[in-house]
Design an enzyme around this catalytic site. Structure first.
Site, PDB file in Angstrom:
ATOM      1  CE  LYS A 274       5.332 -22.880 -44.261  1.00  0.00           C
ATOM      2  NZ  LYS A 274       5.718 -21.699 -43.481  1.00  0.00           N
ATOM      3  CG  ASP A 344       5.576 -23.453 -40.559  1.00  0.00           C
ATOM      4  OD1 ASP A 344       6.256 -24.068 -41.409  1.00  0.00           O
ATOM      5  OD2 ASP A 344       4.922 -22.420 -40.804  1.00  0.00           O
ATOM      6  NE  ARG A 348      13.559 -22.029 -36.490  1.00  0.00           N
ATOM      7  CZ  ARG A 348      13.008 -20.858 -36.226  1.00  0.00           C
ATOM      8  NH1 ARG A 348      12.935 -20.423 -34.983  1.00  0.00           N
ATOM      9  NH2 ARG A 348      12.577 -20.083 -37.200  1.00  0.00           N
TER      10      ARG A 348
HETATM   11  N1  BES Z   1      10.111 -22.173 -44.790  1.00  0.00           N
HETATM   12  C1  BES Z   1       9.574 -21.299 -43.808  1.00  0.00           C
HETATM   13  C2  BES Z   1      10.084 -19.870 -43.931  1.00  0.00           C
HETATM   14  C3  BES Z   1       9.525 -19.066 -45.063  1.00  0.00           C
HETATM   15  C4  BES Z   1       8.278 -18.495 -44.958  1.00  0.00           C
HETATM   16  C5  BES Z   1      10.270 -18.837 -46.172  1.00  0.00           C
HETATM   17  C6  BES Z   1       7.798 -17.717 -45.987  1.00  0.00           C
HETATM   18  C7  BES Z   1       9.795 -18.053 -47.183  1.00  0.00           C
HETATM   19  C8  BES Z   1       8.550 -17.490 -47.100  1.00  0.00           C
HETATM   20  C9  BES Z   1       9.959 -21.794 -42.401  1.00  0.00           C
HETATM   21  O1  BES Z   1      10.070 -23.161 -42.266  1.00  0.00           O
HETATM   22  C10 BES Z   1       8.899 -21.317 -41.478  1.00  0.00           C
HETATM   23  O2  BES Z   1       7.785 -21.695 -41.648  1.00  0.00           O
HETATM   24  N2  BES Z   1       9.270 -20.454 -40.548  1.00  0.00           N
HETATM   25  C11 BES Z   1       8.352 -19.876 -39.641  1.00  0.00           C
HETATM   26  C12 BES Z   1       9.011 -19.855 -38.282  1.00  0.00           C
HETATM   27  C13 BES Z   1       8.058 -19.549 -37.164  1.00  0.00           C
HETATM   28  C14 BES Z   1       7.085 -20.678 -36.974  1.00  0.00           C
HETATM   29  C15 BES Z   1       8.863 -19.319 -35.897  1.00  0.00           C
HETATM   30  C16 BES Z   1       8.006 -18.462 -40.110  1.00  0.00           C
HETATM   31  O3  BES Z   1       8.882 -17.781 -40.635  1.00  0.00           O
HETATM   32  O4  BES Z   1       6.863 -18.091 -39.984  1.00  0.00           O
HETATM   33 ZN    ZN Z   2      10.619 -24.209 -44.014  1.00  0.00          ZN
HETATM   34 ZN    ZN Z   3       8.237 -24.118 -41.854  1.00  0.00          ZN
END
Ligand code: BES
Ligand code: ZN
Ligand code: ZN
Length: 495
Positions: A274, A344, A348
């Site tokens: 990230k 990231d 899941r």
């Molecule tokens: N923990 C994050 C989701 C998240 C992001 C929660 C911002 C709250 C605020 C999750 O693990 C993640 O990074 N998801 C990605 C998925 C993508 C790579 C398909 C996302 O939401 O960008």
């Molecule tokens: Zn996450």
């Molecule tokens: Zn994530």
């Protein structure tokens, strides 16, 4: 802070303030009428001048000047009597107790009218404890200036009302304590809450409230085949943990309901790293786990007549030479394979194992809570979580619980057509789609592993922290979203 219930007369009750709820456009009757009389018409005067109307959440303070024992009367508007609902009570109570706390008061008495329904007392107790929550564990300076109420006393006029109100207050207090536990966990910095420390906390909670608890450490996870949970953790020096909490009711043949939580104690994104700002809030990425642990705390106290299982998949998601790579294929607990194209999208992955494991309990319902996607924040903001699932009756039950608790849910479709987006060329499924329908794609991945029981997924990424606009869960930090919803679902459960 103590929350008590006692029989007494507000006129002689010692306290820094007596709290009275006032309806808009209603004659001053019952305990409010008596308070008006005792203060020589001070409340009527406030209303007659137009300074206080009893509008919802309006507040006013009166100095009693020895007319009664307490030195102040604090009024809070409840709005129109016919419009009153439980959420309005929560908001009014939450706002007023914060104001009184911030003034530096220590003891307040909520004077209830005779025959106040226990649900009203429950709502006031619950909202008060939630509203007064503070997270100061890591401050060493300025603590002498922190203001806190010592006690809230619910004052009733007779013994019959007392026993009913006592029950309502006990429920509200238990629910608020469980929610505040979830907020503490969510707010905890990631170096202070690793998967191991989260598991330690679960053991502590289980011992405190009488739950069965089992923790799988790395060796056990390897032996049992929790490969996707291990895969997410393998870039970290912190070991993963799988946490099982159980409330076993008396008697045979009760339904089983499973609560499943995403417990990523820090989500850096892994090798699919990230940005700096993107990981700033990622200590909260275990808020689903926090909600499950908080709800299990309440379940342990209230002991519903239902077998409740709490499952938490706890891991860090870090980049390193040992981290899993985009492109890796991993076999999940249930035997299906998953191609990891973005490290990231790790929630899941850990939930794939947890949902696979949940099948052992043959549950009548499994509800998972996860801060799964940023996309749900885009879709619904902070006001509702995204709900998707395989069972309409279970979703109806969750909607009912959401209405009662005001932890709102909004259903997104989970049509099988979305499965096209997660077809992998080389494995059973891949962990990302094409960038469209991000929240649904996350749920579609989970659906592959939530087989054999009714299942609902709640994407709580928008509701788990920094939610603005509530009078009783102020905006900064973890909200404990989901604890009240899950507890309501368990308490109202019917087959
Ligand atoms: N923990 C994050 C989701 C998240 C992001 C929660 C911002 C709250 C605020 C999750 O693990 C993640 O990074 N998801 C990605 C998925 C993508 C790579 C398909 C996302 O939401 O960008
Ligand atoms: Zn996450
Ligand atoms: Zn994530």
């Amino acid at each position: 802070m103590q929350i008590n219930v006692k029989v007494g007369d507000f006129k002689t009750e010692p306290a820094d303030a007596i709290i009275l709820g006032i309806f808009e456009d209603e004659p001053l009757v019952s305990v409010v009428g008596a308070a008006d009389e005792a203060t020589d018409g001070a409340i009527s005067a406030l209303i007659d001048t137009g300074d206080f109307k009893g509008e919802h959440k309006q507040t006013a303070l009166l100095y009693t000047r020895d007319a009664i024992t307490a030195s102040r009367i604090a009024l809070v508007g409840l709005g129109k009597n016919e419009d009153l609902d439980i959420e309005k009570v929560r908001q009014a109570a939450g706002k007023l107790v914060q104001e009184l706390r911030d003034m530096g008061l220590k003891t307040v008495v909520i004077a209830l009218a005779p025959e106040t329904p226990p649900e009203i007392a429950q709502a006031a107790a619950e909202a008060s404890r939630l509203a007064l929550y503070q997270f100061n564990q890591h401050k060493t300076e300025g603590l002498d200036k922190v203001k806190a109420l010592d006690a809230i006393t619910f004052l009733v006029t007779d013994e019959a009302t007392k026993s009913l109100v006592e029950e309502g207050v006990a429920i509200g207090d238990a629910i608020a304590k469980g929610t505040n536990l979830a907020r503490d966990l969510s707010n905890q910095p990631p170096n202070h809450l690793t998967p191991t420390l989260l598991a330690d906390k679960a053991v502590e909670v289980a011992n405190e409230v009488g739950l069965k608890c089992e923790i799988f450490d790395l060796a056990q996870l390897q032996e049992k085949g929790f490969r996707t949970l291990i895969g997410v953790s393998q870039g970290s020096v912190e070991e993963p943990r799988f946490i099982i909490l159980e409330h076993i009711p008396d008697g045979e043949g009760r339904d089983t309901v499973a609560f499943v939580g995403k417990g990523i104690t820090f989500d850096s994104g892994g090798l699919s790293l990230k940005s700096g700002s993107g990981m700033m809030d990622m200590k909260h990425d275990m808020s689903g786990a926090a909600a499950v642990l908080g709800a299990m705390h309440v379940v342990g106290v209230l002991k519903p007549d239902l077998h409740v299982v709490g499952l938490i998949a706890a891991s860090e998601n870090m980049p390193s030479a040992t981290a899993q790579r985009p492109g890796d294929v991993v076999e999940t607990y249930g035997g299906k394979t998953i191609e990891i194209l973005n490290t990231d999208a790790e929630g899941r992955l850990v939930l794939a194992d947890a949902l696979g494991y949940a099948a052992h309990y043959n549950p009548k319902a499994a509800v998972d809570l996860a801060t799964l996607t940023g996309a749900v924040v885009t879709a619904l903001g902070n006001l509702a979580c995204g709900m998707m699932g395989t069972d309409d009756a279970l979703m109806d039950k969750i909607r009912t619980a959401a209405d009662k608790t005001h932890e709102r849910v909004w259903e997104l479709p989970l049509w099988d057509d979305y499965d096209e987006l997660i077809k992998s060329d080389i494995a059973d499924v891949k962990n990302i789609g094409d960038g469209t329908a991000g929240t649904i794609v996350g749920a579609a991945v989970l659906k592959k592993f939530a087989e054999g029981y009714p299942w609902v997924h709640l994407d709580i990424a928008g509701t788990a922290w920094d939610v603005k606009g509530s009078s009783y869960i102020p905006s900064k930090g973890g909200t404990g979203y989901g604890v009240r919803l899950l507890v309501q679902l368990a308490r109202d459960w019917t087959s």
